[in-house]
Scaffold this active site. Sequence first.
Site, short mmCIF file in Angstrom:
data_model
loop_
_atom_site.label_atom_id
_atom_site.label_comp_id
_atom_site.label_asym_id
_atom_site.label_seq_id
_atom_site.Cartn_x
_atom_site.Cartn_y
_atom_site.Cartn_z
N GLU A 304 7.40 -20.37 10.70
CA GLU A 304 7.19 -21.49 11.32
C GLU A 304 5.80 -22.47 10.68
OE1 GLU A 304 8.24 -21.37 15.60
OE2 GLU A 304 6.60 -20.00 15.87
N CYS A 339 0.35 -27.55 15.64
CA CYS A 339 1.51 -27.87 14.82
C CYS A 339 2.35 -28.74 15.34
CB CYS A 339 2.28 -26.56 14.40
SG CYS A 339 2.56 -25.46 15.70
N1 NAD Z 1 5.21 -24.09 13.34
C1 NAD Z 1 4.07 -23.54 13.89
O1 NAD Z 1 4.57 -22.85 14.94
C2 NAD Z 1 2.74 -23.46 13.44
C3 NAD Z 1 2.06 -23.19 14.50
C4 NAD Z 1 0.33 -23.16 14.11
C5 NAD Z 1 0.28 -23.86 12.87
N2 NAD Z 1 1.06 -24.25 11.96
C6 NAD Z 1 1.01 -24.85 10.59
O2 NAD Z 1 -0.25 -24.25 10.04
C7 NAD Z 1 -1.06 -25.24 9.34
C8 NAD Z 1 -2.35 -25.13 9.53
O3 NAD Z 1 -2.92 -23.77 9.52
P1 NAD Z 1 -3.71 -23.24 8.23
O4 NAD Z 1 -4.47 -24.14 7.59
O5 NAD Z 1 -4.38 -22.05 8.94
O6 NAD Z 1 -2.53 -22.63 7.40
P2 NAD Z 1 -2.67 -21.93 6.04
O7 NAD Z 1 -1.25 -21.70 5.54
O8 NAD Z 1 -3.62 -22.22 5.01
O9 NAD Z 1 -3.18 -20.29 6.67
C9 NAD Z 1 -2.37 -19.71 7.55
C10 NAD Z 1 -2.50 -18.31 7.41
O10 NAD Z 1 -2.08 -17.89 6.09
C11 NAD Z 1 -2.82 -16.97 5.45
N3 NAD Z 1 -2.66 -17.14 3.97
C12 NAD Z 1 -3.30 -18.23 3.26
N4 NAD Z 1 -2.65 -17.95 1.97
C13 NAD Z 1 -1.88 -16.76 1.96
C14 NAD Z 1 -1.06 -16.30 0.88
N5 NAD Z 1 -0.90 -16.42 -0.14
N6 NAD Z 1 -0.09 -15.23 1.48
C15 NAD Z 1 -0.43 -14.63 2.86
N7 NAD Z 1 -1.00 -15.30 3.89
C16 NAD Z 1 -1.73 -16.32 3.31
C17 NAD Z 1 -4.27 -17.61 5.83
O11 NAD Z 1 -5.10 -16.41 5.66
C18 NAD Z 1 -3.83 -17.70 7.40
O12 NAD Z 1 -3.70 -16.54 8.14
C19 NAD Z 1 -0.47 -26.52 9.80
O13 NAD Z 1 0.33 -27.23 8.80
C20 NAD Z 1 0.35 -26.26 10.98
O14 NAD Z 1 1.60 -27.28 11.24
C21 NAD Z 1 2.50 -24.03 12.32
#
Ligand code: NAD
Length: 555
Positions: A304, A339
């Site tokens: 997602e 999102c």
């Molecule tokens: N489609 C959906 O349902 C949904 C819901 C909420 C947020 N989002 C999206 O999330 C984004 C914003 O969230 P964010 O800035 O926290 O995203 P992000 O990808 O930076 O972080 C999300 C999660 O991933 C973890 N993470 C980061 N690098 C990683 C790696 N290499 N391996 C494993 N885990 C890792 C982070 O610690 C965090 O818990 C936006 O693009 C938004 O659209 C999507």
Amino acid sequence: MLGAAGRPLTALGSRLLHTSRGVLSSVELSKWSQVDATRLSASEPAQLKNLGKKKKPLRFQGEWVSTEKTMPIVDPMNGEVFIHVPDTQVSEIEPFVSSLRSVAKSGLHNPLKNPERYLLYGRVSRDAAAALARPEIAEHFARLIQRVAPKSYAQAMGEVNVTRIFLENFSGDQVRFLARSFANPGDHPGQQSAGYRWPYGPVGLIAPFNFPLEIPALQMMGALYMGNKPVVHADHKVAIVLDEFVRLLHACGMPAADVDVLHGRGPTMNEVLLRGAPRSTLFTGSKRVAEKLSVDLHGKVFLEDAGFDWKILGPDVQALDYVAWQCDQDAYACSGQKCSAQSILFMHENWAKAGLEDALRQRAARRSLEDLTIGPVLSWTTEAIQAHVRDLLRIPGARVAFGGEALTGHTIPERYAAIQPTAVFVPLEAALEPEHFDTVTREVFGPFQVLTEYSDATLPRVLEACERMDAHLTAAVVSNDLPFLQHVLANTVNGTTYAGIRGRTTGAPQNHWFGPANDPRGAGIGTPEAIRLVWSTHREIIHDVGPVPAPGVQS
Ligand SMILES: NC(=O)c1ccc[n+]([C@@H]2O[C@H](COP(=O)([O-])OP(=O)(O)OC[C@H]3O[C@@H](n4cnc5c(N)ncnc54)[C@H](O)[C@@H]3O)[C@@H](O)[C@H]2O)c1
């Protein structure tokens, strides 16, 4: 570490306690909570721990374990350090890796193994839902969410309510029914084929910062319902909410060893997944990390990820105030950090002539830091959003419709953005130019949207824009003109699309599917279909027990 918050039970809380014949007394806030959201501060910081195996002796699972290092989390409203989260080092991940590797692919339960665990999770869900129905516990989670991911009280409590109703939905026998199988008659006596929903066994779950309770809670429960053992990681800025929810689940009877919680940095979780090789991983977050995990984990992922969510206002102008209110909610509630937030608004010229832009401007102007209807943006800086606005303004005909200025009179730290609700108008034809399209359709995870206008004659260009976008999460077609609705719906693909004059892009509850489409890795959240898709896999068992045919009759 803070002491537990022992606030008096309200009338509703006491009633629930009595009607459940004491079952719920173990879920009183003071019995399991480690923090008081109202007191978290630099002078009374919280200190989290991982949940997993102790290094020695290895046989103990489900322990809260400290790490060598911690990382400071700052209060997004004033920059003070108010939480210390384990900064788990790669040298400390072995227990998480061995925990994943110790889980059988056939899971902790499946339709043929430990089926009583389906019932266990029906009970855990029932009790956790009843706990979240208690005002002081609901309030605890809503306030905690507000402290780490500032949003209005209504938005924070909305997360708690969605989580509670989700748990109510999967109480009693509903977890068992999730794993319903089917059977087809075979070709001859003794043969029958049966389709089962089978767990993956060891799984990973990664959640972002913007819905600190709802996303990890709903996905984690789905993983558990279907018989998996998840290692769960939530964004470090908000992980305290997941931590408290897991403690509540323990109080509701969830076995302590059923879930591992890894706090810390994303790359550490990445390493756990690489070494532990879970059979499937659900990732919610940015496109960049989603694509990295997809490669690292050889495609064994459900995603997602980013949303660039569109709304098309059809030719039939009606209920202008309502539509303006909904547009404002979709673009700016939670400071645009959903999102599903409205990223681009295609206004039919009839809406433009009716004064929608003015109505949007007036709505946006009512938002204020005081009630957190606008607040800190945790993954962008003010300068970065303003730079994006400047990039858009280089497009011929583009103009700032409203906003664009930094918020003033606050103590939000500079690492976070604090900006007015902002809209930039870009003419449709210019937006579609190849050299501009990527800029126009860049997801800004903050209070920002693009506005544009079309006419009956240029509707095909709007549909072309939707076709050229890459992230097909939410969408709305705001119209009660049925042929118009039919045409737009027939030619677009977004996974969660609202159609009709009350159409929105945000505010998905637990009662319908939420997730992207048009990507085989696309996950869903909330419904039985979403849980089955993400957290179980199909298994067909063909029973063929005879009688075997008489000698000479082999077919
Ligand atoms: N489609 C959906 O349902 C949904 C819901 C909420 C947020 N989002 C999206 O999330 C984004 C914003 O969230 P964010 O800035 O926290 O995203 P992000 O990808 O930076 O972080 C999300 C999660 O991933 C973890 N993470 C980061 N690098 C990683 C790696 N290499 N391996 C494993 N885990 C890792 C982070 O610690 C965090 O818990 C936006 O693009 C938004 O659209 C999507």
